[in-house]
Design an enzyme around this catalytic site. Structure first.
Site, PDB file in Angstrom:
ATOM      1  N   GLN A 210      -3.194  11.504  -2.277  1.00  0.00           N
ATOM      2  CA  GLN A 210      -3.858  10.263  -2.689  1.00  0.00           C
ATOM      3  C   GLN A 210      -4.988   9.899  -1.730  1.00  0.00           C
ATOM      4  O   GLN A 210      -5.086  10.450  -0.626  1.00  0.00           O
ATOM      5  CB  GLN A 210      -2.828   9.125  -2.726  1.00  0.00           C
TER       6      GLN A 210
ATOM      7  N   TYR B 177       7.582  -8.849   1.440  1.00  0.00           N
ATOM      8  CA  TYR B 177       8.049  -7.691   0.675  1.00  0.00           C
ATOM      9  C   TYR B 177       9.108  -6.906   1.447  1.00  0.00           C
ATOM     10  O   TYR B 177      10.209  -6.656   0.950  1.00  0.00           O
ATOM     11  CB  TYR B 177       6.851  -6.802   0.358  1.00  0.00           C
ATOM     12  N   GLN B 178       8.780  -6.536   2.701  1.00  0.00           N
ATOM     13  CA  GLN B 178       9.696  -5.655   3.458  1.00  0.00           C
ATOM     14  C   GLN B 178      11.040  -6.324   3.719  1.00  0.00           C
ATOM     15  O   GLN B 178      12.086  -5.696   3.648  1.00  0.00           O
ATOM     16  CB  GLN B 178       9.117  -5.238   4.820  1.00  0.00           C
TER      17      GLN B 178
ATOM     18  N   GLU C 233       9.520  10.466   3.018  1.00  0.00           N
ATOM     19  CA  GLU C 233       8.154  10.048   2.632  1.00  0.00           C
ATOM     20  C   GLU C 233       7.353  11.307   2.342  1.00  0.00           C
ATOM     21  O   GLU C 233       7.342  12.249   3.133  1.00  0.00           O
ATOM     22  CB  GLU C 233       7.521   9.237   3.782  1.00  0.00           C
TER      23      GLU C 233
ATOM     24  N   ALA D 241      11.015  13.298  -2.523  1.00  0.00           N
ATOM     25  CA  ALA D 241      12.314  12.622  -2.539  1.00  0.00           C
ATOM     26  C   ALA D 241      13.261  13.217  -3.575  1.00  0.00           C
ATOM     27  O   ALA D 241      14.482  13.256  -3.371  1.00  0.00           O
ATOM     28  CB  ALA D 241      12.109  11.132  -2.814  1.00  0.00           C
TER      29      ALA D 241
ATOM     30  N   ASP E 296      10.991   2.285  -1.753  1.00  0.00           N
ATOM     31  CA  ASP E 296       9.764   1.544  -1.462  1.00  0.00           C
ATOM     32  C   ASP E 296       8.589   2.418  -1.879  1.00  0.00           C
ATOM     33  O   ASP E 296       7.944   3.052  -1.051  1.00  0.00           O
ATOM     34  CB  ASP E 296       9.700   1.237   0.043  1.00  0.00           C
TER      35      ASP E 296
ATOM     36  N   TYR F   1      -0.555  -8.902  -3.793  1.00  0.00           N
ATOM     37  CA  TYR F   1      -0.223  -7.990  -4.879  1.00  0.00           C
ATOM     38  C   TYR F   1      -0.723  -8.588  -6.193  1.00  0.00           C
ATOM     39  O   TYR F   1      -0.817  -9.816  -6.315  1.00  0.00           O
ATOM     40  CB  TYR F   1       1.299  -7.755  -4.968  1.00  0.00           C
TER      41      TYR F   1
HETATM   42  N1  SPD Z   1       1.285  -2.978  -6.503  1.00  0.00           N
HETATM   43  C1  SPD Z   1       1.612  -2.599  -5.143  1.00  0.00           C
HETATM   44  C2  SPD Z   1       3.032  -2.195  -4.956  1.00  0.00           C
HETATM   45  C3  SPD Z   1       3.248  -1.683  -3.576  1.00  0.00           C
HETATM   46  C4  SPD Z   1       4.656  -1.376  -3.257  1.00  0.00           C
HETATM   47  N2  SPD Z   1       4.833  -0.648  -2.022  1.00  0.00           N
HETATM   48  C5  SPD Z   1       4.403  -1.290  -0.850  1.00  0.00           C
HETATM   49  C6  SPD Z   1       4.708  -0.530   0.398  1.00  0.00           C
HETATM   50  C7  SPD Z   1       5.020  -1.444   1.532  1.00  0.00           C
HETATM   51  N3  SPD Z   1       5.947  -0.891   2.436  1.00  0.00           N
END
Ligand code: SPD
Length: 364
Positions: A94, A124-125, A169, A201, A219, A288
């Site tokens: 990517q 988020y985390q 990852e 994965a 994630d 987001y």
């Molecule tokens: N639309 C964005 C979604 C991103 C999800 N992953 C974020 C990674 C953060 N650790």
């Protein structure tokens, strides 16, 4: 890597430099070429990007680069003002871009999509980790799928019961840029309980012993490009196989404002596979698309898991709230509230109507 940074800085210099007589900023030649390669209506979006603002867009990885509104959030594009491009390069999988923004700290972008910003990453985390880990007693073995920035690891580190953390990852470049530009997240890799596996994965899980993990956190990036198969049934079957009876999964599950069909599909698949329970929860992440993001929480058949009322509250785990840095978003009240769903979502995603939070309510 260095060449990429240089190219980015050059572009920024041009952006910030020339101004026409009418006060409009000049568009650099690289961007004019990109505009010429796309229809007039789409090209307009790109000129906004090069005026010193990053706008979430989609770029193909073929010969031509196309910039236009991402089809996952049609008709809308969130912009972040760029101070300086820090890194841009194409990995094996990517496009990886890191820039310093004027108000959100450093920003990580993969294939044109914001993955995190220094300012709001914690919402988020913290949620993707503590929603599952606080729902079971004494989690010991945890797997992270994706999460190469290290933020999820940083949060798992708060749990003293955890003995071993595997992280799988696929993109090593994400790990490297995070260690350089996001040290507050990448510190998660410093935990001696962590074992890093760089690779696919799906392959990793096929080779994992059945029932190995108490919890798995997925994630991932959005299900376009390398993350596509992470929302499909075979992948969820592999995850369920790797969990112990009564083990838990927390999987990123997009926005209720934009992706009710995807949420519905994921929930139906998970209901077929996870015979314990399946729930949807959400959190607010301003950078987001639509400002929110959700999670699917599932448990395998076995000791029942009550996701809505955490059995392992973070406040009772010694040192967890302040470990390395204080929790900024998650607490036990937020945990329970995250499972409260707006009426439109319950109406549109029929499979969410029978979750315990909606019992007794009628949604026409
Ligand atoms: N639309 C964005 C979604 C991103 C999800 N992953 C974020 C990674 C953060 N650790």
């Amino acid at each position: 890597m260095e060449g990429g940074v240089q190219r980015g800085l050059e572009c920024q210099k041009i952006m910030d430099g020339k101004v026409y007589d009418n006060g409009e900023k000049a568009i650099p030649s690289c961007c004019l070429k990109a505009r010429a390669a796309v229809p007039e209506s789409d090209a307009k979006c790109h000129s906004t990007v090069v005026s010193g603002w990053f706008t979430e867009a989609r770029s193909s990885s073929g010969e031509k680069q196309l910039y236009y509104n991402n089809p996952m959030w049609p008709g809308a594009a969130h912009s972040i003002k760029v101070e300086k491009i820090l890194f841009q390069e194409k990995s094996l999988y990517q496009e990886v871009l890191v820039f310093e923004s004027t108000n959100y700290g450093n920003v990580l972008v993969l294939d044109g999509i914001v993955q995190l910003t220094d300012k709001d990453e914690f919402a988020y985390q913290e949620m993707i980790v503590h929603l599952p880990l606080c729902s079971i007693e004494s989690p010991k073995n945890v797997l992270v799928v994706g999460g190469g920035d290290g933020g999820v690891l940083r949060e798992i580190s708060r749990h003293t019961s955890v003995e071993h953390i595997d992280i799988c990852e696929i993109d090593e470049m994400v790990i490297d840029v995070s260690k350089k530009f996001f040290p507050e997240l990448a510190l998660g890799f410093e935990d001696p309980r962590v074992t890093l596996h760089v690779g696919d994965a799906v392959e990793f899980l096929k080779n994992s012993p059945e029932g190995k993990y108490d919890a798995i956190v997925v994630d991932s990036s959005d299900p376009v490009g390398p993350a596509q198969e992470l929302v499909e049934k075979p992948f969820f079957e592999t995850l369920a196989r790797a969990l112990r009876p009564g083990g838990v999964l927390c999987n990123m599950a997009e926005s209720m404002w934009l992706h009710t069909h995807l949420i519905e599909d994921m929930i139906s698949i998970c209901r077929e596979i996870f015979k314990g329970s399946v729930h949807y929860a959400w959190t607010s992440v301003p950078t987001y698309p639509s400002g929110v993001i959700g999670f699917i929480l599932c448990s395998t058949e076995g000791p029942p898991v009550d996701f809505l009322n955490p059995i392992n509250p973070i406040e009772k785990i010694e040192g967890a709230v302040k470990h390395r840095r204080e929790l900024r978003f998650y607490n036990s009240e937020v945990h329970t509230a995250a499972f409260s769903l707006p009426s439109f979502l319950k109406r549109e995603v029929s499979s969410l109507r029978d979750s315990s939070s909606t019992k007794g309510l009628v949604f026409p």
